[in-house]
Write a protein that holds these residues in place. Structure first.
Motif, PDB file in Angstrom:
ATOM      1  N   GLY A  12      23.582 -76.207  -5.885  1.00 39.00           N
ATOM      2  CA  GLY A  12      23.717 -77.575  -6.371  1.00 39.00           C
ATOM      3  C   GLY A  12      24.980 -78.273  -5.914  1.00 39.00           C
ATOM      4  N   GLY A  13      25.851 -77.535  -5.244  1.00 38.33           N
ATOM      5  CA  GLY A  13      27.058 -78.142  -4.698  1.00 38.33           C
ATOM      6  C   GLY A  13      28.322 -77.933  -5.512  1.00 38.33           C
ATOM      7  N   SER A  14      28.248 -77.202  -6.615  1.00 39.62           N
ATOM      8  CA  SER A  14      29.468 -76.909  -7.380  1.00 39.62           C
ATOM      9  C   SER A  14      30.328 -75.934  -6.603  1.00 39.62           C
ATOM     10  CB  SER A  14      29.104 -76.313  -8.740  1.00 39.62           C
ATOM     11  OG  SER A  14      28.376 -77.239  -9.513  1.00 39.62           O
ATOM     12  N   THR A  15      31.639 -76.194  -6.597  1.00 36.90           N
ATOM     13  CA  THR A  15      32.540 -75.376  -5.799  1.00 36.90           C
ATOM     14  C   THR A  15      33.616 -74.722  -6.652  1.00 36.90           C
ATOM     15  OG1 THR A  15      33.940 -77.287  -5.326  1.00 36.90           O
ATOM     16  CG2 THR A  15      32.213 -76.784  -3.738  1.00 36.90           C
ATOM     17  N   ASN A  16      34.168 -73.646  -6.109  1.00 36.56           N
ATOM     18  CA  ASN A  16      35.235 -72.908  -6.764  1.00 36.56           C
ATOM     19  C   ASN A  16      36.167 -72.408  -5.673  1.00 36.56           C
ATOM     20  OD1 ASN A  16      36.652 -71.498  -8.801  1.00 36.56           O
ATOM     21  ND2 ASN A  16      35.539 -69.626  -8.325  1.00 36.56           N
ATOM     22  N   TYR A  17      37.478 -72.558  -5.879  1.00 39.32           N
ATOM     23  CA  TYR A  17      38.458 -72.173  -4.879  1.00 39.32           C
ATOM     24  C   TYR A  17      39.532 -71.277  -5.477  1.00 39.32           C
ATOM     25  CZ  TYR A  17      36.681 -76.017  -1.968  1.00 39.32           C
ATOM     26  OH  TYR A  17      35.889 -76.855  -1.224  1.00 39.32           O
ATOM     27  N   ALA A  18      40.044 -70.380  -4.659  1.00 41.17           N
ATOM     28  CA  ALA A  18      41.235 -69.641  -5.049  1.00 41.17           C
ATOM     29  C   ALA A  18      42.406 -70.624  -5.085  1.00 41.17           C
ATOM     30  CB  ALA A  18      41.527 -68.533  -4.042  1.00 41.17           C
ATOM     31  N   ASP A  19      43.337 -70.392  -6.015  1.00 42.73           N
ATOM     32  CA  ASP A  19      44.476 -71.298  -6.146  1.00 42.73           C
ATOM     33  C   ASP A  19      45.268 -71.403  -4.841  1.00 42.73           C
ATOM     34  OD1 ASP A  19      45.291 -70.419  -9.611  1.00 42.73           O
ATOM     35  OD2 ASP A  19      43.870 -71.854  -8.771  1.00 42.73           O
ATOM     36  N   SER A  20      45.316 -70.323  -4.102  1.00 46.80           N
ATOM     37  CA  SER A  20      46.128 -70.279  -2.889  1.00 46.80           C
ATOM     38  C   SER A  20      45.596 -71.166  -1.762  1.00 46.80           C
ATOM     39  CB  SER A  20      46.250 -68.839  -2.390  1.00 46.80           C
ATOM     40  OG  SER A  20      44.970 -68.304  -2.109  1.00 46.80           O
ATOM     41  N   VAL A  21      44.339 -71.594  -1.861  1.00 46.96           N
ATOM     42  CA  VAL A  21      43.755 -72.398  -0.781  1.00 46.96           C
ATOM     43  C   VAL A  21      43.370 -73.798  -1.227  1.00 46.96           C
ATOM     44  CG1 VAL A  21      42.883 -70.273   0.276  1.00 46.96           C
ATOM     45  CG2 VAL A  21      41.330 -71.698  -1.097  1.00 46.96           C
ATOM     46  N   LYS A  22      43.529 -74.097  -2.502  1.00 45.59           N
ATOM     47  CA  LYS A  22      43.162 -75.432  -2.999  1.00 45.59           C
ATOM     48  C   LYS A  22      43.953 -76.509  -2.268  1.00 45.59           C
ATOM     49  CE  LYS A  22      41.657 -74.255  -7.691  1.00 45.59           C
ATOM     50  NZ  LYS A  22      41.994 -74.294  -9.138  1.00 45.59           N
ATOM     51  N   GLY A  23      43.237 -77.546  -1.856  1.00 46.20           N
ATOM     52  CA  GLY A  23      43.864 -78.641  -1.136  1.00 46.20           C
ATOM     53  C   GLY A  23      43.964 -78.414   0.359  1.00 46.20           C
ATOM     54  N   ARG A  24      43.714 -77.187   0.804  1.00 45.27           N
ATOM     55  CA  ARG A  24      43.790 -76.888   2.245  1.00 45.27           C
ATOM     56  C   ARG A  24      42.428 -76.500   2.822  1.00 45.27           C
ATOM     57  NH1 ARG A  24      46.585 -72.590   3.966  1.00 45.27           N
ATOM     58  NH2 ARG A  24      46.300 -71.381   2.049  1.00 45.27           N
ATOM     59  N   PHE A  25      41.612 -75.799   2.044  1.00 45.58           N
ATOM     60  CA  PHE A  25      40.308 -75.333   2.512  1.00 45.58           C
ATOM     61  C   PHE A  25      39.210 -76.139   1.824  1.00 45.58           C
ATOM     62  CE2 PHE A  25      41.529 -70.633   3.555  1.00 45.58           C
ATOM     63  CZ  PHE A  25      42.577 -71.095   4.329  1.00 45.58           C
ATOM     64  N   THR A  26      38.116 -76.331   2.542  1.00 41.45           N
ATOM     65  CA  THR A  26      36.946 -77.004   1.985  1.00 41.45           C
ATOM     66  C   THR A  26      35.695 -76.219   2.337  1.00 41.45           C
ATOM     67  OG1 THR A  26      37.997 -79.174   2.229  1.00 41.45           O
ATOM     68  CG2 THR A  26      35.611 -79.136   1.901  1.00 41.45           C
ATOM     69  N   ILE A  27      34.921 -75.891   1.312  1.00 42.65           N
ATOM     70  CA  ILE A  27      33.663 -75.189   1.529  1.00 42.65           C
ATOM     71  C   ILE A  27      32.519 -76.181   1.435  1.00 42.65           C
ATOM     72  CG2 ILE A  27      33.323 -74.552  -0.907  1.00 42.65           C
ATOM     73  CD1 ILE A  27      32.190 -71.854   0.108  1.00 42.65           C
ATOM     74  N   SER A  28      31.523 -75.996   2.285  1.00 41.54           N
ATOM     75  CA  SER A  28      30.338 -76.848   2.251  1.00 41.54           C
ATOM     76  C   SER A  28      29.140 -76.015   2.697  1.00 41.54           C
ATOM     77  CB  SER A  28      30.513 -78.072   3.159  1.00 41.54           C
ATOM     78  OG  SER A  28      30.710 -77.673   4.500  1.00 41.54           O
ATOM     79  N   ARG A  29      27.952 -76.536   2.477  1.00 38.36           N
ATOM     80  CA  ARG A  29      26.755 -75.801   2.902  1.00 38.36           C
ATOM     81  C   ARG A  29      25.648 -76.760   3.284  1.00 38.36           C
ATOM     82  NH1 ARG A  29      24.621 -72.300  -2.155  1.00 38.36           N
ATOM     83  NH2 ARG A  29      22.636 -72.160  -1.009  1.00 38.36           N
ATOM     84  N   ASP A  30      24.789 -76.253   4.151  1.00 37.21           N
ATOM     85  CA  ASP A  30      23.582 -76.964   4.561  1.00 37.21           C
ATOM     86  C   ASP A  30      22.414 -76.122   4.071  1.00 37.21           C
ATOM     87  OD1 ASP A  30      21.335 -77.946   5.904  1.00 37.21           O
ATOM     88  OD2 ASP A  30      22.516 -78.582   7.634  1.00 37.21           O
TER      89      ASP A  30
END
Length: 123
Positions: free
Chosen positions: A54-72
């Motif tokens: 559904g597009g909900s995302t979760n990030y490790a604190d160490s990568v927040k603001g630098r990494f972006t996950i997406s999917r097709d």
């Protein structure tokens, strides 16, 4: 048989960017969550980022603001855009997916893993 194949790793200088891709193939009924984990030498594997169907995302604190996950979802592919890379991001990055092979599988299906792709951040 289900396969997860990662691509996009390599050597990059600090501050640079890389984009990882992971394509799932095989007899797939549905995929719930897809994500990226990493394992640095001498350390445990850790979650980097995950995304649900559904597009909900979760990030490790160490990568927040630098990494972006997406999917097709149509391509059963997940991406990880990594910006402002740091030497501490150096690791083998593994793709993970919760896959159902049929309606008989449980709600989340089973975990499948790729073989990993090496990301090295160094000058």
């Amino acid at each position: 048989q289900v396969q997860l194949v990662e691509s996009g790793g390599g050597l990059v200088q600090p501050g640079g960017s890389l984009r990882l891709s992971c394509a799932a193939s095989g007899s797939i009924f549905s995929i719930y969550a897809m994500g990226w984990y990493r394992q640095a030498p001498g350390k445990q594997r850790e979650l980097v980022a995950a995304i649900t169907s559904g597009g909900s995302t979760n990030y490790a604190d160490s990568v927040k603001g630098r990494f972006t996950i997406s999917r097709d979802n149509a391509k059963n592919t997940v991406y990880l855009q990594m910006n402002s890379l740091k030497p501490e991001d150096t690791a083998v990055y593994y793709c993970n997916a919760e896959i159902r092979l049929g309606p008989w599988d449980g709600p989340g299906g089973m975990d499948y893993w790729g073989k990993g792709t090496l990301v090295t951040v160094s000058s």
